[in-house]
Design a protein around this motif. Structure first.
Motif, PDB file in Angstrom:
ATOM      1  N   LYS A   1     -44.898  16.604  13.306  1.00 35.90           N
ATOM      2  CA  LYS A   1     -45.275  17.613  14.293  1.00 35.90           C
ATOM      3  C   LYS A   1     -46.293  18.519  13.623  1.00 35.90           C
ATOM      4  O   LYS A   1     -46.016  19.133  12.591  1.00 35.90           O
ATOM      5  CB  LYS A   1     -44.059  18.402  14.763  1.00 35.90           C
ATOM      6  N   ILE A   2     -47.480  18.549  14.183  1.00 39.72           N
ATOM      7  CA  ILE A   2     -48.561  19.366  13.641  1.00 39.72           C
ATOM      8  C   ILE A   2     -48.818  20.485  14.644  1.00 39.72           C
ATOM      9  O   ILE A   2     -49.282  20.242  15.755  1.00 39.72           O
ATOM     10  CB  ILE A   2     -49.830  18.536  13.402  1.00 39.72           C
ATOM     11  N   GLY A   3     -48.475  21.709  14.236  1.00 37.41           N
ATOM     12  CA  GLY A   3     -48.494  22.788  15.204  1.00 37.41           C
ATOM     13  C   GLY A   3     -47.455  22.502  16.271  1.00 37.41           C
ATOM     14  O   GLY A   3     -46.284  22.269  15.969  1.00 37.41           O
ATOM     15  N   HIS A   4     -47.894  22.475  17.522  1.00 36.67           N
ATOM     16  CA  HIS A   4     -46.953  22.173  18.605  1.00 36.67           C
ATOM     17  C   HIS A   4     -47.094  20.742  19.105  1.00 36.67           C
ATOM     18  O   HIS A   4     -46.484  20.367  20.105  1.00 36.67           O
ATOM     19  CB  HIS A   4     -47.135  23.158  19.751  1.00 36.67           C
ATOM     20  N   VAL A   5     -47.892  19.920  18.412  1.00 38.46           N
ATOM     21  CA  VAL A   5     -48.171  18.551  18.854  1.00 38.46           C
ATOM     22  C   VAL A   5     -47.278  17.558  18.110  1.00 38.46           C
ATOM     23  O   VAL A   5     -47.248  17.538  16.872  1.00 38.46           O
ATOM     24  CB  VAL A   5     -49.654  18.190  18.626  1.00 38.46           C
ATOM     25  N   LEU A   6     -46.561  16.727  18.863  1.00 40.00           N
ATOM     26  CA  LEU A   6     -45.716  15.689  18.300  1.00 40.00           C
ATOM     27  C   LEU A   6     -46.496  14.377  18.247  1.00 40.00           C
ATOM     28  O   LEU A   6     -47.156  13.992  19.216  1.00 40.00           O
ATOM     29  CB  LEU A   6     -44.468  15.506  19.169  1.00 40.00           C
ATOM     30  N   PHE A   7     -46.421  13.677  17.112  1.00 38.44           N
ATOM     31  CA  PHE A   7     -47.097  12.395  16.931  1.00 38.44           C
ATOM     32  C   PHE A   7     -46.040  11.293  16.871  1.00 38.44           C
ATOM     33  O   PHE A   7     -45.123  11.349  16.035  1.00 38.44           O
ATOM     34  CB  PHE A   7     -47.930  12.403  15.649  1.00 38.44           C
TER      35      PHE A   7
ATOM     36  N   LEU B   1     -43.835   5.731  27.768  1.00 42.69           N
ATOM     37  CA  LEU B   1     -44.506   6.556  28.770  1.00 42.69           C
ATOM     38  C   LEU B   1     -43.493   7.276  29.655  1.00 42.69           C
ATOM     39  O   LEU B   1     -43.746   8.395  30.125  1.00 42.69           O
ATOM     40  CB  LEU B   1     -45.439   5.702  29.623  1.00 42.69           C
ATOM     41  N   ALA B   2     -42.350   6.648  29.885  1.00 44.33           N
ATOM     42  CA  ALA B   2     -41.311   7.266  30.716  1.00 44.33           C
ATOM     43  C   ALA B   2     -40.562   8.371  29.981  1.00 44.33           C
ATOM     44  O   ALA B   2     -39.828   9.135  30.612  1.00 44.33           O
ATOM     45  CB  ALA B   2     -40.324   6.203  31.186  1.00 44.33           C
ATOM     46  N   SER B   3     -40.766   8.469  28.662  1.00 45.96           N
ATOM     47  CA  SER B   3     -39.977   9.394  27.850  1.00 45.96           C
ATOM     48  C   SER B   3     -40.688  10.705  27.538  1.00 45.96           C
ATOM     49  O   SER B   3     -40.068  11.611  26.974  1.00 45.96           O
ATOM     50  CB  SER B   3     -39.600   8.709  26.520  1.00 45.96           C
ATOM     51  N   PHE B   4     -41.973  10.816  27.873  1.00 45.53           N
ATOM     52  CA  PHE B   4     -42.739  12.009  27.514  1.00 45.53           C
ATOM     53  C   PHE B   4     -43.586  12.485  28.691  1.00 45.53           C
ATOM     54  O   PHE B   4     -43.892  11.725  29.613  1.00 45.53           O
ATOM     55  CB  PHE B   4     -43.679  11.709  26.336  1.00 45.53           C
ATOM     56  N   ASP B   5     -43.973  13.753  28.617  1.00 51.62           N
ATOM     57  CA  ASP B   5     -44.995  14.317  29.500  1.00 51.62           C
ATOM     58  C   ASP B   5     -46.148  14.798  28.623  1.00 51.62           C
ATOM     59  O   ASP B   5     -46.024  14.897  27.408  1.00 51.62           O
ATOM     60  CB  ASP B   5     -44.429  15.494  30.304  1.00 51.62           C
ATOM     61  N   HIS B   6     -47.291  15.092  29.234  1.00 54.61           N
ATOM     62  CA  HIS B   6     -48.455  15.583  28.487  1.00 54.61           C
ATOM     63  C   HIS B   6     -48.787  14.633  27.334  1.00 54.61           C
ATOM     64  O   HIS B   6     -48.789  15.013  26.159  1.00 54.61           O
ATOM     65  CB  HIS B   6     -48.215  17.006  27.967  1.00 54.61           C
ATOM     66  N   ILE B   7     -49.075  13.377  27.715  1.00 55.61           N
ATOM     67  CA  ILE B   7     -49.287  12.314  26.732  1.00 55.61           C
ATOM     68  C   ILE B   7     -50.774  12.125  26.454  1.00 55.61           C
ATOM     69  O   ILE B   7     -51.584  11.990  27.377  1.00 55.61           O
ATOM     70  CB  ILE B   7     -48.694  10.991  27.240  1.00 55.61           C
ATOM     71  N   TYR B   8     -51.104  12.080  25.181  1.00 52.78           N
ATOM     72  CA  TYR B   8     -52.430  11.692  24.715  1.00 52.78           C
ATOM     73  C   TYR B   8     -52.242  10.289  24.137  1.00 52.78           C
ATOM     74  O   TYR B   8     -51.776  10.110  23.020  1.00 52.78           O
ATOM     75  CB  TYR B   8     -52.969  12.712  23.709  1.00 52.78           C
TER      76      TYR B   8
ATOM     77  N   ALA C   1     -45.743  22.932  25.999  1.00 52.95           N
ATOM     78  CA  ALA C   1     -44.836  23.258  24.901  1.00 52.95           C
ATOM     79  C   ALA C   1     -44.890  22.207  23.792  1.00 52.95           C
ATOM     80  O   ALA C   1     -44.856  22.547  22.602  1.00 52.95           O
ATOM     81  CB  ALA C   1     -43.412  23.391  25.423  1.00 52.95           C
ATOM     82  N   GLU C   2     -44.968  20.927  24.160  1.00 56.04           N
ATOM     83  CA  GLU C   2     -44.990  19.873  23.153  1.00 56.04           C
ATOM     84  C   GLU C   2     -45.803  18.677  23.655  1.00 56.04           C
ATOM     85  O   GLU C   2     -45.260  17.654  24.080  1.00 56.04           O
ATOM     86  CB  GLU C   2     -43.575  19.421  22.792  1.00 56.04           C
ATOM     87  N   PRO C   3     -47.132  18.776  23.611  1.00 60.32           N
ATOM     88  CA  PRO C   3     -47.927  17.600  23.926  1.00 60.32           C
ATOM     89  C   PRO C   3     -47.684  16.511  22.888  1.00 60.32           C
ATOM     90  O   PRO C   3     -47.321  16.794  21.744  1.00 60.32           O
ATOM     91  CB  PRO C   3     -49.370  18.120  23.865  1.00 60.32           C
ATOM     92  N   VAL C   4     -47.876  15.256  23.305  1.00 53.90           N
ATOM     93  CA  VAL C   4     -47.533  14.128  22.447  1.00 53.90           C
ATOM     94  C   VAL C   4     -48.737  13.214  22.267  1.00 53.90           C
ATOM     95  O   VAL C   4     -49.324  12.759  23.248  1.00 53.90           O
ATOM     96  CB  VAL C   4     -46.366  13.318  23.051  1.00 53.90           C
ATOM     97  N   VAL C   5     -49.093  12.966  21.019  1.00 51.53           N
ATOM     98  CA  VAL C   5     -50.054  11.912  20.701  1.00 51.53           C
ATOM     99  C   VAL C   5     -49.240  10.650  20.483  1.00 51.53           C
ATOM    100  O   VAL C   5     -48.464  10.552  19.528  1.00 51.53           O
ATOM    101  CB  VAL C   5     -50.895  12.250  19.459  1.00 51.53           C
ATOM    102  N   LEU C   6     -49.395   9.706  21.389  1.00 49.93           N
ATOM    103  CA  LEU C   6     -48.534   8.532  21.432  1.00 49.93           C
ATOM    104  C   LEU C   6     -49.330   7.257  21.194  1.00 49.93           C
ATOM    105  O   LEU C   6     -50.211   6.911  21.982  1.00 49.93           O
ATOM    106  CB  LEU C   6     -47.850   8.453  22.802  1.00 49.93           C
ATOM    107  N   LEU C   7     -49.036   6.565  20.104  1.00 56.87           N
ATOM    108  CA  LEU C   7     -49.532   5.206  19.923  1.00 56.87           C
ATOM    109  C   LEU C   7     -48.523   4.261  20.561  1.00 56.87           C
ATOM    110  O   LEU C   7     -47.421   4.057  20.036  1.00 56.87           O
ATOM    111  CB  LEU C   7     -49.694   4.870  18.431  1.00 56.87           C
ATOM    112  N   SER C   8     -48.877   3.718  21.710  1.00 57.25           N
ATOM    113  CA  SER C   8     -48.045   2.726  22.398  1.00 57.25           C
ATOM    114  C   SER C   8     -49.015   1.727  23.009  1.00 57.25           C
ATOM    115  O   SER C   8     -49.406   1.828  24.174  1.00 57.25           O
ATOM    116  CB  SER C   8     -47.166   3.391  23.470  1.00 57.25           C
TER     117      SER C   8
END
Length: 466
Positions: free
Chosen positions: A326-332, A348-355, A423-430
């Motif tokens: 977690k870097i700042g408020h961003v979860l990887f 994709l079904a497990s997160f919101d605000h997905i990058y 609150a917690e945007p997510v950078v998601l490699l999927s």
């Protein structure tokens, strides 16, 4: 290693000398069998001989002198056509088995009371297997973890009544284990898979059913029709079955509602776990995995408080919705194991605000089926050979940028997510793709993502959560 003594003094052929096949040959030798080992790859034969395994060209061997042919699980037994060794064995009337079957026979011979949990299903096998092993290890048990999860079963420590064996089983392995008889057998789910190997869905389901049909107690997910029918058949034959559902309550078994797992007995229910806040068990698919793990742990005597502690400390598996940092408020999150759209859907079904970082060597069907989740995606970052096709699918629906490489994708996604006020945007490699256009396998792809993220984390004030 588990010496296989049940073939002591008898002749056994072993074909397939990769990782598990080589261990199998060594275990048979250690147990006193007369082994004839072979492979279509001369280098594999030479490697086995260098390790002291007796080798022989099975094409010239009289199979009628053998007690059995032991096949590595990757060797075709029936489809698309039987391997030539299987043809010879059937003509000679000898049995064809694999390493899981050897383990089962050895267990019955030397320690029939050794706890043995076997896990199968189309999806979720590895996470469930690892979670069960973690629950028992957290409780202080001597846990042996192996099978399809990556450690050959016969390379585990010798079987004793004090050790619990937690074993992931593929359909290939079950196909070669006609007498599989775990203390607890788990079937998570069934969808079409490996039909090139098994011919039809009916054959595939029948092979998977073998694992739970022979168990002292069965745990079966009933959210697909194939598995529900298997659970009913077990019931009909008077064997114990615990049903698992993440879609609806059950009257006897375990089910999930939101983050809660409930146990139902004769329509009476009680809460047995809350998965809220456990990042390694995020998502509906992991609720099914957790429910199956809880059911098996309770069947073998673990208490609720021990199970609760084990769930909370479960680190998860690499490349399967792995929370890297977690870097700042961003979860990887590294979900490199998602090599097709069905697998990516779980993340994709497990997160919101997905990058979302996706792409690679595309599979049939692309990402069209993921359209219901496009509203969760803030932006997509395309890599690899699928970039043009995926850009066309996303056009007008999701903001997307062609990055080409993982380096550029991680950098762009991290910078964009850092500006998100969620609150917690997510950078998601999927990726929803195979890796082979840019990486040797999905592990190498996930490792690269992790390295890039941790390098960014090291460059500033961060909170690492892996």
């Amino acid at each position: 290693m588990i010496p296989v003594t049940v073939f002591a003094g008898r002749k056994v052929a072993v074909f397939g000398l990769g990782g598990s096949g080589l261990v199998t040959a060594e275990a048979l030798v250690a147990g006193g069998a007369e082994v004839f080992a072979f492979d279509d790859n001369p280098d594999s034969v030479a490697n086995a001989a260098a390790r002291g395994v007796p080798t022989a060209d099975l094409r010239a061997l009289d199979f009628s002198s053998l007690a059995a042919l032991v096949l590595a699980p990757g060797v075709p037994l029936t489809h698309p056509e039987p391997h030539w060794t299987a043809v010879k064995a059937k003509a000679a009337g000898i049995e064809i088995i694999g390493d899981i079957e050897l383990f089962c026979r050895e267990r019955r011979a030397v320690a029939p009371d050794a706890p043995f949990i076997a896990i199968t299903g189309t999806n979720g096998k590895s996470t469930t297997t690892a979670l069960i092993a973690h629950l028992f290890a957290s409780a202080g048990w001597d846990v042996q973890l192996g099978g399809n999860i990556g450690t050959a079963i016969l390379s585990l420590e010798p079987i004793t009544d004090e050790r619990v064996y937690v074993v992931e089983c593929s359909s290939f392995q079950i196909d070669l284990a006609p007498s599989i008889d775990p203390s607890v057998g788990i079937l998570l789910n069934l969808t079409e898979d490996h039909l090139d190997r098994h011919g039809t869905m009916e054959n595939y389901a029948a092979i998977k059913a073998r694992l739970v049909a022979g168990a002292d107690a069965a745990v079966v997910g009933v959210d697909d029709d194939w598995s529900a029918d298997i659970a009913s058949a077990i019931d009909h034959h008077g064997r114990k079955v615990e049903r698992i559902s993440v879609r609806r309550p059950v009257t006897d078994g375990y089910y999930a509602e939101g983050s809660y797992i409930y146990e139902a007995v004769d329509a009476s229910t009680r809460q047995v776990a809350d998965l809220a806040g456990i990042g390694s068990l995020r998502g509906t698919h992991n609720a099914q995995n957790a429910a199956a793990a809880i059911a098996s742990a309770r069947l073998l005597g673990l208490s609720d408080d021990v199970i609760e502690k084990g769930l909370k400390s479960f680190p998860g598996l690499a490349h399967r919705m792995e929370e890297v940092a977690k870097i700042g408020h961003v979860l990887f999150v590294n979900d490199s194991k998602a090599t097709n759209a069905d697998a990516a859907e779980k993340a994709l079904a497990s997160f919101d605000h997905i990058y979302w970082i996706l792409g690679g060597k595309p599979k049939t069907g692309g990402i069209d089926s993921l359209a219901p989740y496009f509203g969760r995606i803030a932006r997509a970052y395309l890599i690899g050979a699928a970039s043009d096709a995926f850009a066309a699918t996303l056009e007008g629906k999701v903001s997307a940028v062609k990055c080409g490489t993982m380096e550029r994708a991680v950098a762009a996604a991290a910078e964009d997510a850092a500006r998100d006020d969620a609150a917690e945007p997510v950078v998601l490699l999927s990726p929803a793709c195979a890796s082979f256009d840019q990486y040797r396998n999905f592990e190498k792809r996930g490792d690269h993502f992790r390295e890039l993220v941790l390098a960014r984390a090291a460059a500033g004030a961060t909170e690492e959560v892996r």
